[in-house]
Design a protein around this motif. Structure first.
Motif, PDB file in Angstrom:
ATOM      1  N   ARG A   1       0.817  -1.203   0.000  1.00 28.71           N
ATOM      2  CA  ARG A   1       0.000   0.000   0.000  1.00 28.71           C
ATOM      3  C   ARG A   1       0.855   1.259   0.000  1.00 28.71           C
ATOM      4  O   ARG A   1       0.339   2.346  -0.190  1.00 28.71           O
TER       5      ARG A   1
ATOM      6  N   TYR B   1      -5.196 -12.437  -1.605  1.00 26.14           N
ATOM      7  CA  TYR B   1      -6.021 -11.415  -2.257  1.00 26.14           C
ATOM      8  C   TYR B   1      -7.410 -11.426  -1.648  1.00 26.14           C
ATOM      9  O   TYR B   1      -7.977 -10.376  -1.342  1.00 26.14           O
ATOM     10  N   ASP B   2      -7.926 -12.614  -1.497  1.00 27.05           N
ATOM     11  CA  ASP B   2      -9.280 -12.767  -0.955  1.00 27.05           C
ATOM     12  C   ASP B   2      -9.369 -12.164   0.439  1.00 27.05           C
ATOM     13  O   ASP B   2     -10.370 -11.573   0.806  1.00 27.05           O
ATOM     14  N   ALA B   3      -8.303 -12.296   1.222  1.00 28.33           N
ATOM     15  CA  ALA B   3      -8.402 -11.899   2.619  1.00 28.33           C
ATOM     16  C   ALA B   3      -8.161 -10.410   2.825  1.00 28.33           C
ATOM     17  O   ALA B   3      -8.900  -9.780   3.573  1.00 28.33           O
ATOM     18  N   ILE B   4      -7.163  -9.861   2.196  1.00 27.14           N
ATOM     19  CA  ILE B   4      -6.759  -8.519   2.632  1.00 27.14           C
ATOM     20  C   ILE B   4      -6.717  -7.476   1.537  1.00 27.14           C
ATOM     21  O   ILE B   4      -6.404  -6.321   1.811  1.00 27.14           O
ATOM     22  N   SER B   5      -7.000  -7.832   0.314  1.00 26.29           N
ATOM     23  CA  SER B   5      -6.599  -6.916  -0.761  1.00 26.29           C
ATOM     24  C   SER B   5      -7.391  -5.626  -0.803  1.00 26.29           C
ATOM     25  O   SER B   5      -6.891  -4.610  -1.259  1.00 26.29           O
ATOM     26  N   PHE B   6      -8.633  -5.621  -0.350  1.00 26.13           N
ATOM     27  CA  PHE B   6      -9.529  -4.493  -0.598  1.00 26.13           C
ATOM     28  C   PHE B   6      -9.526  -4.151  -2.078  1.00 26.13           C
ATOM     29  O   PHE B   6      -9.540  -2.990  -2.479  1.00 26.13           O
ATOM     30  N   ALA B   7      -9.480  -5.171  -2.882  1.00 30.44           N
ATOM     31  CA  ALA B   7      -9.536  -5.001  -4.337  1.00 30.44           C
ATOM     32  C   ALA B   7      -8.435  -4.087  -4.866  1.00 30.44           C
ATOM     33  O   ALA B   7      -8.654  -3.253  -5.735  1.00 30.44           O
TER      34      ALA B   7
ATOM     35  N   LYS C   1     -15.616 -10.829  -8.449  1.00 35.45           N
ATOM     36  CA  LYS C   1     -16.413  -9.602  -8.426  1.00 35.45           C
ATOM     37  C   LYS C   1     -15.527  -8.376  -8.216  1.00 35.45           C
ATOM     38  O   LYS C   1     -15.803  -7.301  -8.748  1.00 35.45           O
ATOM     39  N   SER C   2     -14.492  -8.536  -7.421  1.00 37.09           N
ATOM     40  CA  SER C   2     -13.688  -7.363  -7.085  1.00 37.09           C
ATOM     41  C   SER C   2     -12.558  -7.121  -8.072  1.00 37.09           C
ATOM     42  O   SER C   2     -11.847  -6.143  -7.945  1.00 37.09           O
TER      43      SER C   2
ATOM     44  N   ARG D   1     -11.367  -5.712 -11.153  1.00 35.23           N
ATOM     45  CA  ARG D   1     -11.917  -4.770 -12.129  1.00 35.23           C
ATOM     46  C   ARG D   1     -10.890  -4.396 -13.187  1.00 35.23           C
ATOM     47  O   ARG D   1     -10.890  -3.286 -13.701  1.00 35.23           O
TER      48      ARG D   1
ATOM     49  N   LYS E   1      -6.285   4.260   5.558  1.00 37.90           N
ATOM     50  CA  LYS E   1      -5.715   4.575   4.264  1.00 37.90           C
ATOM     51  C   LYS E   1      -6.724   4.477   3.130  1.00 37.90           C
ATOM     52  O   LYS E   1      -6.655   5.199   2.147  1.00 37.90           O
ATOM     53  N   ILE E   2      -7.653   3.536   3.303  1.00 36.01           N
ATOM     54  CA  ILE E   2      -8.556   3.253   2.200  1.00 36.01           C
ATOM     55  C   ILE E   2      -9.935   3.781   2.576  1.00 36.01           C
ATOM     56  O   ILE E   2     -10.408   3.533   3.698  1.00 36.01           O
TER      57      ILE E   2
ATOM     58  N   LEU F   1     -17.987  -3.423  -2.263  1.00 37.39           N
ATOM     59  CA  LEU F   1     -16.986  -3.597  -3.316  1.00 37.39           C
ATOM     60  C   LEU F   1     -16.078  -4.774  -3.019  1.00 37.39           C
ATOM     61  O   LEU F   1     -15.637  -5.488  -3.912  1.00 37.39           O
ATOM     62  N   PHE F   2     -15.775  -4.912  -1.763  1.00 38.47           N
ATOM     63  CA  PHE F   2     -14.861  -5.989  -1.408  1.00 38.47           C
ATOM     64  C   PHE F   2     -15.242  -6.545  -0.051  1.00 38.47           C
ATOM     65  O   PHE F   2     -15.577  -5.779   0.860  1.00 38.47           O
TER      66      PHE F   2
ATOM     67  N   GLY G   1     -13.744  -9.787   2.403  1.00 42.10           N
ATOM     68  CA  GLY G   1     -12.894 -10.963   2.510  1.00 42.10           C
ATOM     69  C   GLY G   1     -12.538 -11.176   3.958  1.00 42.10           C
ATOM     70  O   GLY G   1     -12.631 -10.260   4.771  1.00 42.10           O
ATOM     71  N   TYR G   2     -12.195 -12.366   4.302  1.00 43.59           N
ATOM     72  CA  TYR G   2     -11.849 -12.607   5.692  1.00 43.59           C
ATOM     73  C   TYR G   2     -10.670 -13.549   5.732  1.00 43.59           C
ATOM     74  O   TYR G   2     -10.369 -14.241   4.750  1.00 43.59           O
ATOM     75  N   LYS G   3     -10.004 -13.550   6.826  1.00 39.59           N
ATOM     76  CA  LYS G   3      -8.997 -14.591   7.029  1.00 39.59           C
ATOM     77  C   LYS G   3      -8.971 -14.976   8.497  1.00 39.59           C
ATOM     78  O   LYS G   3      -9.203 -14.135   9.371  1.00 39.59           O
TER      79      LYS G   3
ATOM     80  N   LYS H   1     -12.668  -8.076   6.275  1.00 38.98           N
ATOM     81  CA  LYS H   1     -12.380  -6.767   5.678  1.00 38.98           C
ATOM     82  C   LYS H   1     -13.481  -6.430   4.705  1.00 38.98           C
ATOM     83  O   LYS H   1     -13.833  -7.253   3.842  1.00 38.98           O
TER      84      LYS H   1
ATOM     85  N   GLN I   1     -15.111  -3.337   2.176  1.00 38.69           N
ATOM     86  CA  GLN I   1     -15.047  -2.014   1.566  1.00 38.69           C
ATOM     87  C   GLN I   1     -16.362  -1.803   0.830  1.00 38.69           C
ATOM     88  O   GLN I   1     -16.827  -2.696   0.102  1.00 38.69           O
TER      89      GLN I   1
END
Lengths: 1257, 147
Positions: A1008, A1074-1080, A1113-1114, A1116, B26-27, B57-58, B60-62, B74, B76
């Motif tokens: 980031r 990606y699935d867990a933390i990416s926030f797309a 879905k995320s 893009r 940040k986001i 939009l997003f 996801g979990y871990k 998480k 968004q």
């Protein structure tokens, strides 16, 4: 009718008693004391028992006359060995056979007499009575009968060979009730007693098994089961031979039929008359060797005459005696206790070993049906073992044994073995220890009674073994007494008989490891005798090799004191060489080179007295006192510029360079005086048109250019040719560098002497990107031949930095390209190049070149790219130990060098132990250490004061990578430009830094970071589709030319993951992250796609589209952001995997078409549409394609949202050329619209047409 | 062994909050929810439910470690609602779905009881479509997976 008898042993079978009581029992059976009332054998106290021998003697006396008669009828086929006689012979029911035979004969006669019509009538009658199946039944019965009687039907006119039948069957009817039974002796029942007394009168045939717990019993192994014991069936159709086929006149069968029609066929008593069986029952061993061990061609086995001596062995299992010896015959003979026989056997084994070697190399073909190719290794191992066993024998046996081992280990093939590289592992079960101890014994014999060919073979065996791996050389050196005996046998003899090959072996051993070299130093004193005797007796080879050996030791900094202890002798050598100036012989040249190389080695040792082992072994003051520098310069006076003197020139320059480099450290005022003296001496030579140096350099340059041009497909000869001139040029450049004043004095005002600078630069630039390097990976151990080339590049790198007209950028680009060419051993140079490279990347430098784009000042404040140094140095040499000696020893190297040989080619491919040559993405290697910070050796050895953060390191690594790519692509070193896959994988690593971290907040995540994100985008930008496609139209765009070999991600990943972890596993982790933390994160999303291109396995696509469908879905990513050379990589060939099509369809249909965006949507629409519409389908003819298309079209039209239906219905794509992206791909011509409408109508009827009518009209 | 006590997997400790929200610094419109004493069972359901929402939009979990009974979710959103509201809405819909499921299950179970208890089953019960009634999230009967 089978009368049961107790089992008896073969040797004591007695027959022909006419009484009704059982035949006499074998007397040595403990249970055969005669009949007893109870049926059990009678117990008898051992004091009253006669010994077995006594009983046997009595019985023999009593039966003497009977036995005389008894012996006559037993006729067995020629192979009447003890074992084969024990074949289990069951007594055939003779009576039954006889009457059956008689009936059959009568029947046949009657049938024969009938007319065709009568036979037909009979047949129908039988069929009526027994039904139609009777024919088969009768046939089966007949088959069963014939096979049971082993083909003893009378109707067989051809003699059917059978081992069993001859002795046991067709006994006269009067004795039919007699049962002849053999003991069921198995191979394991045969025991040989060590101390069995051999009696001339009675032969112990078989004895009862020994007690299992008898400690004296020595097992000699189990006997191979005899083939003749197996029941052999005649071919079934043999019984169908018509009876009236008249046997040939004169044959026993003919005589029997003609004159003794009542006599039974195949009377065993007359078996001797019959022809030996021609169609052998057990397959004969086709692999036979003559007396010199050459395999005999199969037709010769039966045709060779007996006087050739090839029949002196037991007949085959089928009783046939063939010419030649089978493998087991040869082995048996080679272990014979008769010495002469054993010698002959060993000689044959040598031939066998030669043949095995030829087969293994593919030079000789295996005869079909002999042994399988996979068994060749076993045969070789056995041959070798037999040879090793006899190695320590004296006389001819030992000679042949050496030959056998030599054939197995060295072989007579002509292989070009490369010096200075390990060949790689020997077979795992190679009996090295036994071999070495036997060789010591053999050498001892040689020292007493020398035999030149045998001793050279022994040396060759050792030499070959020593070339394999450093472990083997360590074994050799540490083998008890071996080195001592070696010296005594070959080197400490009369100088006229000393063997130079032994010195070669010593050189190989010394160059293997430092510890081996150290072990060889004490005996090395003995070699001074070759130095001392001048002029050399005979040829100068011994002196030459001794000097080379000393040079090898000097490269470890060992044994340098010899220069002072023997300086008188060495001075004499120098004088001798000067005196012999006119001697142009090859030997003399080699001696001169060896002398100069040894001087170079000792000068390097003297440069830093603390680098030698032991320290202060040789001192600079001594070197100065001996005047070696002047000696060397004096040598150049007498050299011609001819090609044969090039090597000497190179050696002179190298020695002089070493001298000047040493003087720079130890001399007064940095060795200025020495430098000036040297320049004064050589300047004219290098600059004058007639100067020797000038002509040599010019000639070498031309030769180099020519060889580079003619390189073609390469090959050992061409590389050697190239290396010759390359070494001359490298030496010249080194001398030039050594003559320069120190770099600290500022830029050069004038070069010390001029070299053809521009030609050198051109040729080195050609060399670095020449296609010949591609061949290096494939050349196996021949890769060592590329070492001089790499050495030249290493020297050139230093050279070009001092040239005034080479820009800094060009230098950096050269460094970047050369670093991926250097070979192990050049670590010192590589580390220096990396350090200089890092030093050059300064904010000013970057700003001047517009590379700072978005790099904040604090990156530079925190150390810039300099913080990467520990990581990059580690990339160059990952291990402290195991350093390979450089091509030219340096004072820094001699203390640490562990070996002078390059590792085997196979281990170079893995690139775990040796960093060089660096991978193309080496600038990204700091990320590897961040990812493995727990285990990384770099992190445990960071310099004090290093406190960069993860983000800093990532930024610096990405920046350096970017700079490297810009530079290499600007100077169009296409091969060294980071490839797309490497860039993708490098960026993946940045994201994977978060794997396993538990950050609550995204601000802690490295990817980031704004700078990191921008650098990643910059890094990926040239590989995204618009850039890639604009390359075609606009050549000036900053696109990156792709390297000639496109690796795929899986290959690139091996460099980091190793072979144990598949890239797929890495990818699954990546997707899960990606699935867990990416926030797309958009870049993160872009990187999900490359492995889903169609050139990768379907598993990657399944994983993303099927298992992690919810993340789609995320994602893009637009078509313009996809990292690919061409979008077509994701589209063609069209997906046919049913599961994948289901996934595409589900993604389209499920969330009303809202679940997919941008490029992913296009991919899904593409694959679905291409499986639906006949005009797009590639696999129209494939099975099930039509059916699937119909299902797909129904689902899409039934369940899809309007937008999805529209996309799928109107989708159009071209197979070749540029991929159409939305909205271009949704335009259809009228004609195709009509076709598609017609298709929908045909498939779905009016109901479906309603949905698409609007779109398609 | 280092396996935690079974009850620690679902019993909140003293003073422990079941849910913690961290707005991302940040986001925009993003937040991380730490859900304690829960595992993939809830995480996966919530994620799926959230992704079904058009505002999200997003999601996801871990579950950072299998022995640590919590997961990080998480979310968004597109800005029309806050992540917390999106999570709340998703949770309500999930509860509704689950209670509908439970109701149906109980109904079927009572039929089963009636079947085994009474021995005679009314024809009417048999004809009732046990899966019918109420809109089902993913179109029942629309089967596109069967080729």
């Amino acid at each position: 009718m089978a009368l049961q008898q107790p089992p008896s042993l073969v040797g004591d079978v007695l027959e022909r008693t006419t009484t009704s009581k059982p035949p006499p029992h074998p007397h040595n059976s403990p249970f055969s004391q005669g009949p007893s009332k109870t049926g059990f054998p009678q117990a008898q106290h051992r004091s009253q028992k006669k010994s077995a021998f006594a009983r046997a003697r009595e019985a023999a006396n009593a039966n003497k006359d009977k036995r005389v008669i008894d012996h006559a009828p037993v006729v067995v086929p020629a192979k009447s060995s003890v074992i084969s006689e024990k074949a289990k012979a069951q007594d055939e029911p003779q009576m039954e056979d006889d009457w059956r035979a008689q009936m059959s004969r009568e029947n046949e006669l009657r049938v024969g007499a009938m007319s065709e019509k009568e036979r037909e009538e009979e047949r129908t009658e039988i069929l009526e009575r027994f039904g139609p199946g009777i024919g088969d039944l009768l046939k089966k019965v007949r088959e069963a009968r014939t096979s049971k009687s082993s083909g003893h039907s009378l109707f067989m006119s051809a003699p059917i060979p059978s081992v069993l039948s001859t002795p046991s069957s067709t006994r006269p009817a009067s004795r039919a009730s007699k049962q002849l039974r053999f003991a069921e002796v198995m191979p394991s029942d045969v025991h040989v007693y060590e101390s069995a007394p051999s009696s001339p009168r009675k032969k112990a045939l078989a004895l009862p098994p020994p007690d299992a717990d008898d400690p004296d019993v020595v097992s000699l192994g189990t006997l191979a089961p005899d083939v003749s014991m197996e029941l052999v069936l005649p071919p079934p159709d043999a019984a169908d031979v018509p009876m009236d086929l008249e046997p040939e006149e004169g044959t026993p069968e003919y005589i029997r039929r003609r004159f003794f029609p009542s006599a039974p066929a195949h009377n065993p008593d007359l078996a001797w008359m019959e022809d030996p069986p021609s169609s052998s029952a057990p397959p004969p061993d086709l692999l036979r060797f003559d007396l010199s061990g050459n395999p005999l061609a199969a037709p010769l086995h039966s045709s060779l005459p007996t006087h050739l001596g090839l029949h002196h062995h037991a007949p085959d299992a089928d009783g046939m005696q063939r010419a030649g010896y089978t493998l087991s015959d040869v082995f048996t003979t080679a272990h014979s206790s008769v010495r002469a026989q054993r010698v002959a056997g060993m000689r044959m084994l040598a031939g066998v070993a030669r043949w095995v070697g030829a087969v293994a190399r593919g030079d000789a073909d295996l005869l079909p049906g002999t042994i399988k190719p996979t068994e060749i290794g076993d045969v070789k191992a056995r041959v070798l073992a037999a040879g090793i066993g006899a190695l320590a024998e004296r006389g001819a046996l030992g000679v042949h044994a050496v030959e056998v081992v030599w054939e197995c280990v060295v072989g007579s093939e002509e292989v070009s073995l490369q010096e200075g590289v390990e060949l790689g592992k020997k077979e795992d079960d190679f009996p090295l220890k036994q071999l070495l101890s036997q060789i010591v014994a053999a050498l001892t014999i040689q020292s007493e009674s020398p035999d030149s060919s045998t001793s050279s073979r022994i040396l060759a065996i050792l030499d070959r073994l020593a070339r394999h791996t450093n472990e083997i050389t360590t074994e050799i050196v540490s083998a008890h007494n071996l080195i001592t005996v070696l010296f005594r046998t070959f080197l400490l003899t009369d100088p006229s008989t000393a063997n130079p090959a032994a010195l070669d072996l010593l050189i190989t051993l010394a160059s293997s490891t430092r510890s081996n070299a150290q072990l060889l130093t004490p005996p090395a004193d003995a070699l001074l005798r070759f130095v001392a005797s001048l002029p050399p007796e005979g040829s100068a080879v011994l002196l030459t090799k001794t000097l080379i050996f000393y040079k090898a030791l000097a490269e470890y900094g060992l044994y340098a004191h010899v220069a002072s202890t023997a300086h008188m002798q060495l001075a004499a050598v120098a004088q001798y060489l000067v005196a012999q100036e006119d001697n142009k012989s090859k030997d003399h040249n080699a001696l001169r080179v060896a002398w100069l190389r040894a001087l170079e080695g000792w000068i390097v040792c003297a440069t830093d007295p603390h680098a030698t082992t032991p320290e202060h072994d040789i001192l600079w003051s001594q070197v100065v006192a001996w005047g070696w520098g002047q000696d060397v310069l004096a040598m150049r006076e007498r050299l011609s510029a001819e090609e044969e003197d090039w090597e000497t020139w190179a050696a002179v320059w190298r020695a002089e360079s070493a001298w000047l480099e040493g003087a720079r450290v130890n001399g007064v005022r940095g060795g200025e005086a020495e430098r000036l003296a040297c320049v004064a001496a050589v300047k004219d030579g290098f600059e004058g048109g007639e100067g020797g140096e000038h002509r040599v350099v010019g000639g070498a340059l031309s030769a180099f250019a020519g060889a580079l041009k003619d390189f073609g497909t390469g090959g050992v000869v061409k590389i050697r040719l190239l290396s010759r001139s390359v070494l001359v040029l490298a030496a010249a450049m080194r001398l030039w560098l050594a003559c320069l004043p120190p770099a600290a004095d500022g830029p050069l005002s004038a070069p010390p002497f001029s070299l053809p600078f521009s030609r050198l630069s051109d040729l080195c630039a050609q060399l670095v990107s020449a296609p010949l390097w591609i061949g290096m990976r494939k050349s196996g151990s021949g890769y060592v031949l590329y070492r001089p080339l790499a050495h030249l590049l290493a020297i050139y790198l230093r050279f070009s930095q001092r040239l005034p007209d080479v820009s800094q950028d060009a230098c950096m680009a050269q460094a970047l390209s050369v670093l991926t060419r250097l070979m192990p051993g050049e670590e010192e140079c590589a580390v220096r190049a990396v350090e200089e490279l890092l030093g050059l990347v300064t904010p000013e430098w970057a700003a001047a070149r517009g590379l700072t784009g978005g790099v904040p000042q604090d990156l530079w404040d925190r150390g810039g790219v300099g913080i990467l140094k520990p990581f990059l140095v580690h990339a160059v040499h990952p291990r402290e130990e195991g350093l390979v000696g450089p091509w030219c020893a340096t004072p820094g190297s001699i203390k640490h060098v562990a070996t002078l040989r390059l590792p085997p080619a196979a281990s170079m491919q893995r690139q775990r132990d040796h960093g060089l040559p660096l991978r193309r993405d080496w600038t990204l290697s700091p990320l590897d250490h961040l990812l493995r910070s727990g285990t990384s050796p770099v992190f445990s050895n960071l310099p004090a004061g290093w406190d960069a953060s993860e983000v800093d390191v990532t930024r610096a690594a990405l920046l350096l990578t970017k700079i490297g790519r810009e530079l290499t692509s600007r100077y169009s070193f296409t091969e060294f430009v980071l490839s797309r896959e490497e860039a993708v994988f490098g960026c993946m690593k940045v994201f994977m830094l978060e794997h396993g971290q538990s950050h609550g907040d995204s601000s802690e995540e490295v990817f980031r970071d704004a700078v990191v994100g921008r650098l990643m985008n910059d890094l990926l930008a040239p590989y995204t589709v618009p850039a890639s496609s604009s390359a075609v139209t606009d050549p000036s765009s900053p696109v990156v030319p792709s390297p000639p070999i496109q690796p795929n991600l899986e290959d690139v990943a091996i460099g980091f993951l190793g072979t144990g972890t598949p890239f797929y596993q890495y990818y699954t982790d990546f997707v899960a992250l990606y699935d867990a933390i990416s926030f797309a994160h958009p870049t993160f999303a872009r990187l999900l796609l490359p492995p889903t291109a169609m050139c990768y396995a379907v598993d990657y696509r399944r994983h993303l589209w099927n298992d992690f469908a919810h993340v789609l879905k995320s994602v893009r990513t637009e078509p313009g952001d996809v990292v690919a050379g061409d979008l077509g990589e994701y589209l063609w060939p069209v997906e046919t995997d049913a599961q994948m099509l289901g996934a595409y369809l589900r993604a389209l249909v499920r969330s009303g078409g809202d679940g997919l965006h941008g490029f992913l949507r296009m991919v899904a629409v593409h694959h679905v549409a291409c499986n639906v519409w006949p005009d797009l389908r590639e696999n129209g003819a494939a099975v099930g394609a039509e059916e699937r298309a119909e299902k797909l079209v129904r689902v899409v039209l039934d369940q899809g949202e309007m937008q999805v239906v529209r996309d799928v219905v109107l989708y159009r794509q071209v197979g070749a050329g540029r991929v159409r992206v939305p909205p271009d791909c949704f335009e259809l011509s009228e004609e195709i619209k009509r076709e598609r409408l017609g298709y929908v109508e045909r498939v779905g009827g009016v109901g479906l047409v309603g949905r698409v009518e609007g779109l398609l009209q | 062994m280092n396996a935690p006590n079974r009850h620690e997997l679902f019993v909140l400790e003293d003073g422990e909050k079941a849910l913690e929200v961290t707005e991302d610094t940040k986001i925009p419109n993003a937040a991380t929810f730490k859900v304690v004493k829960q595992d993939h069972t809830l995480g996966n359901m919530l994620r799926a439910q959230l992704l079904a929402s058009p505002n999200v939009l997003f999601a996801g979990y871990k579950a950072p470690h299998p022995l640590h009974p919590h997961f990080l979710l998480k979310i968004q959103t597109d800005g029309t609602i806050t992540p917390a509201a999106a999570l709340e809405a998703a949770a309500s819909r999930l509860i509704a779905t689950l209670s509908a499921l439970e109701g149906k299950f109980r109904r079927e179970f009572s039929f089963k009881d009636g079947e085994s208890g009474g021995g005679a089953v009314t024809a009417g019960a048999m004809e009732t479509d046990p899966y019918g009634g109420g809109p089902v999230g993913w179109g029942a009967g629309r089967d596109y997976l069967d080729f």
